[in-house]
Design an enzyme around this catalytic site. Structure first.
Site, PDB file in Angstrom:
ATOM      1  N   ASP A 142      -4.191  -3.346   5.720  1.00 21.73           N
ATOM      2  CA  ASP A 142      -4.569  -2.867   7.044  1.00 21.73           C
ATOM      3  C   ASP A 142      -6.067  -3.018   7.320  1.00 21.73           C
ATOM      4  O   ASP A 142      -6.475  -3.178   8.460  1.00 21.73           O
ATOM      5  CB  ASP A 142      -4.139  -1.410   7.255  1.00 21.73           C
ATOM      6  N   ASP A 170       0.859  -1.174   0.000  1.00 21.33           N
ATOM      7  CA  ASP A 170       0.000   0.000   0.000  1.00 21.33           C
ATOM      8  C   ASP A 170       0.904   1.234   0.000  1.00 21.33           C
ATOM      9  O   ASP A 170       2.096   1.148   0.311  1.00 21.33           O
ATOM     10  CB  ASP A 170      -0.897  -0.031   1.242  1.00 21.33           C
ATOM     11  N   ASP A 200      -8.890  -6.511   3.476  1.00 21.23           N
ATOM     12  CA  ASP A 200      -7.593  -6.943   2.939  1.00 21.23           C
ATOM     13  C   ASP A 200      -7.247  -8.363   3.369  1.00 21.23           C
ATOM     14  O   ASP A 200      -6.318  -8.969   2.830  1.00 21.23           O
ATOM     15  CB  ASP A 200      -6.469  -6.002   3.409  1.00 21.23           C
TER      16      ASP A 200
END
Length: 943
Positions: A653, A345, A657
């Protein structure tokens, strides 16, 4: 002190306020710290009762539960029977020595197992589930094991529910209860009392230990902990199953089995040769031959390897944890070192996660805000009609601050945030623009449609009592939000959104994104109802677009260096973000993820949706940046990369996910911003949410894997040397004419059984453990990642093991020849009397083998590098050498140990010969490595 919790009635049938009263807690303040401590002492930890701990004495006895140990125990018994049959005169030296060695091995294995268990327990503490609770009127985080009846839980998306609890409030709350009920769909929750008793899966006003919040927020009062929970009642169904062995464990088990069969065959040949050539005229001679075969089998198979492997992994993983990379599973390290793609990310991982709102762009102009970080101080610069742009910006910041779950507070002079940093940026900015904070305080917040990674929007309902109005406030991705808007705020009025104006607004977002800003749109509309509880995402329509904010999150300086290091190691970095494609492409270029030859823009989630699996597999080979992606897209990207035979690490997070993290070869959860659900799904947790920590962990994983290869190579080649010494001595000794001065015509054996066992004891575990914590010798990031099919012991390594073992055997045969009459060489036998010649010869071979194995440990530290490189960087290795040498000197020179091990004192010439044998093994490897380096022309193959 508050009243102790006494929840007697069924909490599902009781109103929430009454349940809280019965638990002796104020729902707005929670328990006091003192009361929580008292209840913890009364009720005990909030843990399921573990199965009964295996007592230490049983763990110690388990060290003897090994087929090789059974052989030694049988040898002890046979030796004692023979001693008794021959009159029980003197002391049964062989039996006593083997007993001492077996006990020493058992103690060593017991200590290693305990240390590994302690290390694993420490790692388990680091990854323990945590819960948000209200204590002393403040929201705080505690380990779930410290929850007590009466605690007020604050539940949010991604949280693991730490205990059974009765809901007090809920907003769009859905809980995944499949672990408890088997229901795959998340269950919608409500705090209303139930009209009657219902099955567990229908108790909508309860949340249960072991479940997870899929979306929404809520608060609940804990009604049961530990074995009193529903999970506790079915704890017998949750008995931990035995872990599947890792590929490394499986390979080592196969190797041990193969070696066992091979060495048993060699031992039979040796015993047969001794029996045929020497004959067997007494029980003691038969026992001696049997002991030799048993000792040879025990010496050749590294039975301590699994314990050493576990301990080395545990020590290595603890070292990683100190650097903010917590591995949940020891054997995931072997996968970590082989990672070939890191999917990361952007926010917080590649950037600093210090979100600062810098611009507000509205219909009438722009507002620029100075200041960085979370201190709510800074100047305001208006660009446009001052009255209109200030009104519009105030509405944008107020709406963004209301559609918000972050908290901003000042603790000992330092401004701190709790919650999402992007949301916190609105709270900071509202204090900079005069009148905004007062406007926000005028609203009472009602229902909420929480942020959803698919919708990419968040909305709340707010009522302003003084103005008698109720409004919906929404913020989210500008392109998504604009699709829900029909009008735009202009000054204190609104105007219809035309297609041309939509294009202009999209161009503004594009311009901000090119500057590297993260953009969020803000909108509002009048609500149809004043009922603050009657609200969900269905209200996100016919909105009035208020404006867009530009938030900066600068890239981490260390991230660019880590990306370059990963590239050098053959690891591709892939950025996956929900941000605007232009922002993502700009940040990727700044960090070095993309180069001039790469695609100029990011691939979006919508583009991924248009591709079938084959098309996506082709795309991921050349694409490094993905933007506006959902968790489902992440999962498809992981699958496509793995289909290309790549080993994938994926960061995450949010609760959604979790599937991608679970599917990835190494799932990486954010330790700071990550939810409990992602931490549960991941193999690794980042303590600092920093990309560079992932790369550092990969480096450490490669070092650990290299160290495992080192001590496996050392153990197997050293043990092969013991086998070769005995085998060549027995098979070739008679052929070259070696003679026993005390028994001419008999085959001489270069080592006694007790000597073989002693070598195994002092030269195996100590150096192997020390090599397991070896610092980085070779540049582990200068080679490509290992592939799926690469084995830890490949043909190259087997060739080295066999070659070193053969050299040890040949050198020892030469030494044996030098120390005995007859043979090809001779000469040193003159230094000892006839009655001592065989004992001196065996002692010299015995000591030479010890030195060979110690020098072999230095050789084994690198596949290609010289043993003299980084020679003194491992003090543990030198400590193990010193201990082994001291013990060997004692065995050779102390009289009662000479009787026990069949040794004789050595003069300087024989000591020099023994040490020279070790030097010869090192010289052989130095020459071999030089040749390999020349052939490789400086390149380093994969480990």
């Amino acid at each position: 002190m508050e009243a102790t919790a006494t929840v007697h009635q069924d909490p599902t049938l009781t109103e929430a306020e009454e349940v809280a009263r019965g638990a002796g807690v104020d729902p707005d303040r929670g328990l006091t710290s003192q009361e929580a401590a008292a209840r913890l002492a009364e009720h005990g930890p909030n843990e399921l009762t573990a199965s009964e701990q295996e007592p230490a004495w049983r763990r110690f006895l388990r060290q003897f539960a090994d087929p090789l140990i059974y052989l030694l125990l049988a040898a002890i018994a046979i030796s004692l029977v023979a001693w008794i049959a021959e009159g029980a005169t003197g002391v049964p030296i062989d039996a006593l020595v083997i007993i001492v060695i077996v006990l020493a091995n058992a103690i060593l294995g017991f200590v290693q197992e305990n240390k590994a268990a302690d290390a694993v327990a420490a790692l388990a503490d680091m990854t323990a589930t945590r819960a948000h609770v209200l204590r002393d009127g403040r929201l705080t985080e505690v380990p779930s094991s410290e929850l007590v009846p009466g605690d007020i839980l604050a539940l949010g998306e991604g949280d693991a529910v730490g205990a059974d609890a009765r809901l007090l409030t809920a907003s769009a709350l859905r809980v995944q209860e499949s672990s408890l009920t088997g229901e795959s769909e998340a269950v919608e929750k409500s705090p209303a009392a139930l009209p009657g008793e219902v099955p567990l899966g229908d108790r909508r006003n309860m949340v249960y230990k072991g479940t997870a919040v899929a979306r929404g927020v809520g608060r609940a009062v804990v009604t049961a902990t530990g074995m009193g929970t529903e999970m506790g009642r079915i704890a017998t169904l949750l008995e931990r199953t035995e872990d599947e062995p890792s590929p490394l464990q499986t390979e080592i088990a196969k190797i041990s089995k193969m070696l066992g069969l091979l060495v048993i065959a060699i031992a039979i040949v040796v015993m047969g040769a001794l029996a045929i050539i020497n004959g067997v005229s007494s029980l003691s001679e038969a026992v001696e031959i049997l002991l030799m075969g048993v000792s040879l089998a025990v010496a050749a198979v590294p039975e301590g390897l699994p314990a050493i492997l576990s301990l080395v992994l545990a020590i290595g993983v603890q070292a990683m944890a100190k650097r903010n990379a917590v591995m949940k599973n020891l054997h995931s390290v072997e996968t970590l070192g082989a990672v070939s793609v890191i999917c990361s990310d952007k926010t917080g991982t590649l950037t600093r996660n210090e979100m600062t709102l810098k611009e507000v762009v509205t219909a009438s102009g722009r507002v620029r805000l100075s200041g960085i970080g979370y201190a709510p101080v800074g100047d305001v610069e208006l660009d446009g009609d001052p009255g209109s742009v200030a009104f519009e910006a105030r509405r944008v910041l107020a709406a963004g601050s209301l559609a918000n779950n972050a908290q901003l507070s000042r603790n000992e002079g330092v401004w701190e945030i709790q919650g999402d940093p992007t949301e916190a940026a609105f709270l900071v900015a509202q204090h900079k623009l005069e009148g905004t904070a007062e406007r926000v305080r005028g609203y009472v917040r009602g229902g909420e449609a929480p942020f959803d990674s698919d919708r990419k929007l968040m909305s709340v309902l707010g009522r302003h009592a003084a103005e008698d109005l109720t409004r919906v406030f929404t913020k989210g991705a500008p392109d998504i939000l604009l699709e829900r808007c029909v009008a735009e705020q202009v000054g204190e009025t609104t105007r219809e959104l035309t297609d041309a104006r939509r294009d202009e607004l999209a161009a503004v977002v594009e311009e901000l994104s090119r500057k590297g800003y993260r953009t969020l749109g803000v909108a509002w509309r009048e609500a149809e109802s004043d009922d603050l509880d009657d609200f969900d995402e269905a209200a996100e329509h016919d909105l009035v677009y208020a404006g867009v904010v530009a938030i900066i999150d600068p890239p981490r300086e260390e991230a660019a260096q880590a990306i370059a290091e990963a590239h050098r190691a053959g690891i591709k970095t892939v950025m996956i973000t929900g941000d605007h494609p232009v922002t993502a492409a700009r940040i990727a270029a700044d960090l070095g993820i993309t180069s001039p030859g790469d695609s100029a823009s990011a691939v979006t989630g919508r583009e991924i949706e248009k591709l079938d699996d084959a098309g996506l597999q082709e795309l991921v080979r050349t694409t490094s940046v993905y933007a506006r992606v959902s968790p489902e897209h992440k999962l498809r990207i992981v699958d496509a990369l793995q289909a290309n035979q790549l080993i994938v690490s994926m960061t995450g997070d949010g609760v959604n996910d979790a599937p991608a993290l679970k599917t990835a070869d190494i799932g990486v959860a954010m330790g700071i911003t990550g939810t409990e659900v992602t931490k549960e799904a991941a193999e690794m947790i980042l303590g600092d949410d920093n990309y560079s920590t992932i790369v550092a962990a990969v480096r450490q994983g490669r070092v650990i894997f290299d160290n495992i290869k080192k001590f496996i190579r050392f153990l197997l080649s050293s043990n092969m040397g013991e086998v070769a010494t005995v085998f060549l001595g027995v098979v070739l000794g008679s052929f070259i004419g070696l003679a026993d001065p005390g028994n001419p015509g008999a085959t001489v054996v270069p080592l006694l059984a007790t000597q073989i066992l002693w070598i195994n004891l002092i030269t195996d575990s100590g150096p192997a453990l020390a090599m397991g914590v070896d610092p980085e010798i070779d540049d582990v990031m200068a080679r490509r990642p290992r592939g799926y099919s690469d084995r830890i012991i490949d043909r190259h390594m087997w060739a080295r093991i066999i070659a070193i073992g053969a050299v040890m055997g040949i050198v020892n045969l030469i030494i044996f020849d030098l120390c005995l009459p007859g043979g090809l060489f001779g000469g040193l036998e003159a230094l000892a009397g006839p009655e001592q010649q065989l004992a001196v010869a065996r002692t010299t071979v015995f000591t030479a083998l010890v030195f060979m194995q110690l020098f072999n440990a230095l050789n084994s530290r690198s596949d290609y590098g010289s043993a003299f490189s980084h020679l003194f960087t491992n003090r543990w290795l030198w400590g193990s050498f010193a201990l082994a040498i001291v013990l060997q000197v004692l065995v050779v020179e102390v009289p009662f140990l000479q009787d026990a091990f069949g040794t004789a004192p050595l003069d300087i010439a024989h000591w020099a010969l023994a040490i020279g044998a070790g030097v010869a093994v090192m010289a052989f490897e130095e020459v071999s490595k030089a040749i390999r380096r020349a052939l490789a022309r400086g390149s380093r193959p994969a480990a």
